[in-house]
Design a protein around this motif. Structure first.
Motif, PDB file in Angstrom:
ATOM      1  N   VAL A  37       1.001  -1.185  -0.108  1.00  0.00           N
ATOM      2  CA  VAL A  37      -0.097   0.049  -0.158  1.00  0.00           C
ATOM      3  C   VAL A  37       0.937   1.252   0.239  1.00  0.00           C
ATOM      4  CG1 VAL A  37      -1.503   1.104   1.250  1.00  0.00           C
ATOM      5  CG2 VAL A  37      -1.756  -1.110   1.183  1.00  0.00           C
ATOM      6  N   GLN A  38       0.811   2.347  -0.853  1.00  0.00           N
ATOM      7  CA  GLN A  38       1.665   3.369  -1.037  1.00  0.00           C
ATOM      8  C   GLN A  38       0.759   4.480  -0.272  1.00  0.00           C
ATOM      9  OE1 GLN A  38       1.835   4.471  -5.032  1.00  0.00           O
ATOM     10  NE2 GLN A  38       3.218   2.535  -5.737  1.00  0.00           N
ATOM     11  N   ARG A  39       1.374   5.003   0.856  1.00  0.00           N
ATOM     12  CA  ARG A  39       0.866   6.003   1.613  1.00  0.00           C
ATOM     13  C   ARG A  39       1.563   7.163   1.120  1.00  0.00           C
ATOM     14  NH1 ARG A  39       1.222   3.632   7.738  1.00  0.00           N
ATOM     15  NH2 ARG A  39      -0.087   1.741   7.332  1.00  0.00           N
ATOM     16  N   ILE A  40       0.563   8.335   1.062  1.00  0.00           N
ATOM     17  CA  ILE A  40       1.179   9.715   0.726  1.00  0.00           C
ATOM     18  C   ILE A  40       1.615  10.384   1.749  1.00  0.00           C
ATOM     19  CG2 ILE A  40       0.339  11.820  -0.362  1.00  0.00           C
ATOM     20  CD1 ILE A  40      -1.918  10.401  -1.848  1.00  0.00           C
ATOM     21  N   PRO A  41       2.808  10.687   2.002  1.00  0.00           N
ATOM     22  CA  PRO A  41       3.382  11.162   3.123  1.00  0.00           C
ATOM     23  C   PRO A  41       2.914  12.874   3.289  1.00  0.00           C
ATOM     24  CG  PRO A  41       4.825  11.466   1.416  1.00  0.00           C
ATOM     25  CD  PRO A  41       3.651  10.614   0.777  1.00  0.00           C
ATOM     26  N   GLN A  42       2.295  13.137   4.463  1.00  0.00           N
ATOM     27  CA  GLN A  42       1.796  14.291   4.723  1.00  0.00           C
ATOM     28  C   GLN A  42       3.155  15.566   4.701  1.00  0.00           C
ATOM     29  OE1 GLN A  42       0.132  14.206   8.554  1.00  0.00           O
ATOM     30  NE2 GLN A  42      -1.803  13.605   7.983  1.00  0.00           N
ATOM     31  N   ALA A  43       2.732  16.455   4.268  1.00  0.00           N
ATOM     32  CA  ALA A  43       3.485  17.885   4.105  1.00  0.00           C
ATOM     33  C   ALA A  43       4.049  18.131   5.671  1.00  0.00           C
ATOM     34  CB  ALA A  43       2.749  19.048   3.476  1.00  0.00           C
ATOM     35  N   ALA A  44       5.302  18.646   5.815  1.00  0.00           N
ATOM     36  CA  ALA A  44       5.851  19.112   7.145  1.00  0.00           C
ATOM     37  C   ALA A  44       5.029  20.139   7.638  1.00  0.00           C
ATOM     38  CB  ALA A  44       7.327  19.531   6.691  1.00  0.00           C
ATOM     39  N   PHE A  45       4.755  20.020   8.947  1.00  0.00           N
ATOM     40  CA  PHE A  45       4.013  21.140   9.666  1.00  0.00           C
ATOM     41  C   PHE A  45       4.711  22.476   9.604  1.00  0.00           C
ATOM     42  CE2 PHE A  45       2.533  23.251  13.650  1.00  0.00           C
ATOM     43  CZ  PHE A  45       1.315  23.492  13.009  1.00  0.00           C
ATOM     44  N   GLN A  46       4.060  23.529   9.656  1.00  0.00           N
ATOM     45  CA  GLN A  46       4.633  24.798   9.701  1.00  0.00           C
ATOM     46  C   GLN A  46       3.870  25.339  10.929  1.00  0.00           C
ATOM     47  OE1 GLN A  46       7.215  25.925   7.940  1.00  0.00           O
ATOM     48  NE2 GLN A  46       7.464  24.274   6.871  1.00  0.00           N
ATOM     49  N   PRO A  47       4.543  25.808  11.713  1.00  0.00           N
ATOM     50  CA  PRO A  47       3.790  26.438  12.991  1.00  0.00           C
ATOM     51  C   PRO A  47       3.122  27.913  12.399  1.00  0.00           C
ATOM     52  CG  PRO A  47       6.021  25.663  13.598  1.00  0.00           C
ATOM     53  CD  PRO A  47       5.874  25.468  12.215  1.00  0.00           C
ATOM     54  N   THR A  48       2.136  28.213  12.940  1.00  0.00           N
ATOM     55  CA  THR A  48       1.272  29.416  12.665  1.00  0.00           C
ATOM     56  C   THR A  48       1.281  30.297  13.741  1.00  0.00           C
ATOM     57  OG1 THR A  48      -0.824  28.085  12.740  1.00  0.00           O
ATOM     58  CG2 THR A  48       0.665  28.567  10.482  1.00  0.00           C
ATOM     59  N   LEU A  49       0.748  31.527  13.558  1.00  0.00           N
ATOM     60  CA  LEU A  49       0.201  32.493  14.797  1.00  0.00           C
ATOM     61  C   LEU A  49      -1.151  32.707  14.242  1.00  0.00           C
ATOM     62  CD1 LEU A  49       1.064  34.206  17.348  1.00  0.00           C
ATOM     63  CD2 LEU A  49       1.295  35.914  15.548  1.00  0.00           C
ATOM     64  N   ASN A  50      -2.096  32.338  15.196  1.00  0.00           N
ATOM     65  CA  ASN A  50      -3.650  32.484  14.826  1.00  0.00           C
ATOM     66  C   ASN A  50      -4.209  33.701  15.836  1.00  0.00           C
ATOM     67  OD1 ASN A  50      -2.966  30.342  13.372  1.00  0.00           O
ATOM     68  ND2 ASN A  50      -3.614  28.876  15.032  1.00  0.00           N
ATOM     69  N   ILE A  51      -4.792  34.515  15.005  1.00  0.00           N
ATOM     70  CA  ILE A  51      -5.699  35.455  15.571  1.00  0.00           C
ATOM     71  C   ILE A  51      -7.160  35.388  15.248  1.00  0.00           C
ATOM     72  CG2 ILE A  51      -6.052  38.076  15.627  1.00  0.00           C
ATOM     73  CD1 ILE A  51      -2.992  38.426  15.125  1.00  0.00           C
ATOM     74  N   SER A  52      -7.981  35.348  16.233  1.00  0.00           N
ATOM     75  CA  SER A  52      -9.341  35.372  16.237  1.00  0.00           C
ATOM     76  C   SER A  52      -9.944  36.718  16.938  1.00  0.00           C
ATOM     77  CB  SER A  52      -9.898  34.111  16.487  1.00  0.00           C
ATOM     78  OG  SER A  52      -9.831  34.085  18.160  1.00  0.00           O
ATOM     79  N   LEU A  53     -11.212  37.116  16.034  1.00  0.00           N
ATOM     80  CA  LEU A  53     -12.042  38.319  16.588  1.00  0.00           C
ATOM     81  C   LEU A  53     -13.464  37.846  16.550  1.00  0.00           C
ATOM     82  CD1 LEU A  53      -9.911  41.031  14.864  1.00  0.00           C
ATOM     83  CD2 LEU A  53      -9.911  40.362  17.244  1.00  0.00           C
ATOM     84  N   GLY A  54     -14.173  38.057  17.512  1.00  0.00           N
ATOM     85  CA  GLY A  54     -15.826  37.526  17.529  1.00  0.00           C
ATOM     86  C   GLY A  54     -16.440  38.244  18.508  1.00  0.00           C
ATOM     87  N   TYR A  55     -17.722  37.957  18.551  1.00  0.00           N
ATOM     88  CA  TYR A  55     -18.533  38.352  19.411  1.00  0.00           C
ATOM     89  C   TYR A  55     -19.622  37.223  19.767  1.00  0.00           C
ATOM     90  CZ  TYR A  55     -22.355  41.321  21.085  1.00  0.00           C
ATOM     91  OH  TYR A  55     -23.379  42.230  21.807  1.00  0.00           O
ATOM     92  N   GLY A  56     -19.772  37.098  21.248  1.00  0.00           N
ATOM     93  CA  GLY A  56     -20.427  36.049  21.936  1.00  0.00           C
ATOM     94  C   GLY A  56     -21.905  36.439  22.371  1.00  0.00           C
ATOM     95  N   PHE A  57     -22.636  35.487  22.762  1.00  0.00           N
ATOM     96  CA  PHE A  57     -24.298  35.600  22.905  1.00  0.00           C
ATOM     97  C   PHE A  57     -24.720  34.224  23.789  1.00  0.00           C
ATOM     98  CE2 PHE A  57     -28.622  35.219  22.523  1.00  0.00           C
ATOM     99  CZ  PHE A  57     -29.177  36.543  22.845  1.00  0.00           C
ATOM    100  N   PRO A  58     -25.236  34.533  24.917  1.00  0.00           N
ATOM    101  CA  PRO A  58     -25.465  35.884  25.568  1.00  0.00           C
ATOM    102  C   PRO A  58     -24.348  36.222  26.480  1.00  0.00           C
ATOM    103  CG  PRO A  58     -26.677  33.962  26.775  1.00  0.00           C
ATOM    104  CD  PRO A  58     -26.216  33.416  25.345  1.00  0.00           C
ATOM    105  N   ASN A  59     -24.202  37.295  27.122  1.00  0.00           N
ATOM    106  CA  ASN A  59     -23.277  37.825  27.972  1.00  0.00           C
ATOM    107  C   ASN A  59     -23.786  37.081  29.267  1.00  0.00           C
ATOM    108  OD1 ASN A  59     -21.607  39.030  29.601  1.00  0.00           O
ATOM    109  ND2 ASN A  59     -21.488  40.980  28.481  1.00  0.00           N
ATOM    110  N   LEU A  60     -22.851  35.880  29.569  1.00  0.00           N
ATOM    111  CA  LEU A  60     -23.295  35.326  30.947  1.00  0.00           C
ATOM    112  C   LEU A  60     -22.797  36.264  32.121  1.00  0.00           C
ATOM    113  CD1 LEU A  60     -22.764  31.660  30.033  1.00  0.00           C
ATOM    114  CD2 LEU A  60     -24.642  33.036  29.854  1.00  0.00           C
TER     115      LEU A  60
END
Length: 225
Positions: free
Chosen positions: A46-69
């Motif tokens: 069985v031929q397995r396709i190798p995964q690409a090497a992982f590259q670390p990332t900086l993740n930023i998220s901006l959102g709005y929540g509901f309800p305000n507990l």
């Protein structure tokens, strides 16, 4: 008589022997069938396709929540009932360093306001006797655990955040006089959510999650650098 019988038996035996010899000469030995073993075809690896090497990332998220507990932190008074409140937020923001395919760590912050009118039990009008207001900032350590998936367009995750609250509370009557100046709400801030990040492009996408802590539902934009 005995001699004649003996000669007849001897003659018959000779004829039978001659017939058997002719049969074997003409037809040979009977054929015997043998089984031939066929080896199974070798299995292809069985031929397995190798995964690409992982590259670390900086993740930023901006959102709005509901309800305000944070509205649950408004004080309950034994001689006054709480009316329907209003809320703003919480607005949420997080910055995380994803150092592996399955985990990232960073900080998360929220901001929101809640308020509610209070009516004395003897009050028959629509004018509140006083109003309670809470303004909140929170800062939390944020840990994201990503579940394995073959589709990199959708990334399900578990968010676990814990930290501290900063409160500003105000309970005043219609003339601006303070009616309560007691202890502030809890200093513990937390959020536990199950959500998914939808990668529209390589560096940007949307997210949605549900959980408990500062909010029940939350959604917004996410960016990778």
């Amino acid at each position: 008589m005995k001699k004649q019988l003996f000669l007849i038996v001897l003659l018959c035996s000779a004829v039978a022997f001659e017939s058997e010899a002719q049969y074997r000469y003409h037809y040979g030995r009977p054929r015997v069938r043998t089984r031939v073993r066929v080896s199974p075809a070798p299995k292809r690896p069985v031929q397995r396709i190798p995964q690409a090497a992982f590259q670390p990332t900086l993740n930023i998220s901006l959102g709005y929540g509901f309800p305000n507990l944070d509205k649950m932190q408004l004080v309950d008074f034994y001689n006054a009932q709480k009316g329907n409140g209003t809320q703003t937020g919480p607005f949420t923001g997080a910055i995380d360093y994803q150092f592996s395919r399955n985990m990232s760590i960073g900080v998360m912050g929220t901001y929101g306001k809640v308020s509610a009118p209070y009516y004395d039990y003897a009050n028959n009008s629509n004018i509140p006797d006083f109003t309670g207001k809470l303004e909140n900032w929170s800062a939390m350590l944020n840990v994201m655990t990503y579940f394995p998936t073959y589709n990199r367009k959708v990334e399900p995750y578990l968010r676990t955040a814990i930290g501290v609250n900063s409160w500003q509370q105000d309970y005043t009557d219609t003339e601006g006089n303070k009616v309560y100046n007691g202890e502030k709400p809890t200093q513990l801030a937390y959020q536990a959510s199950l959500g998914a990040r939808f990668n529209i492009t390589k560096g940007a996408g949307l997210y949605v999650e549900g959980g408990y802590g500062k909010y029940i539902l939350n959604g917004g934009l996410t960016f990778k650098f």
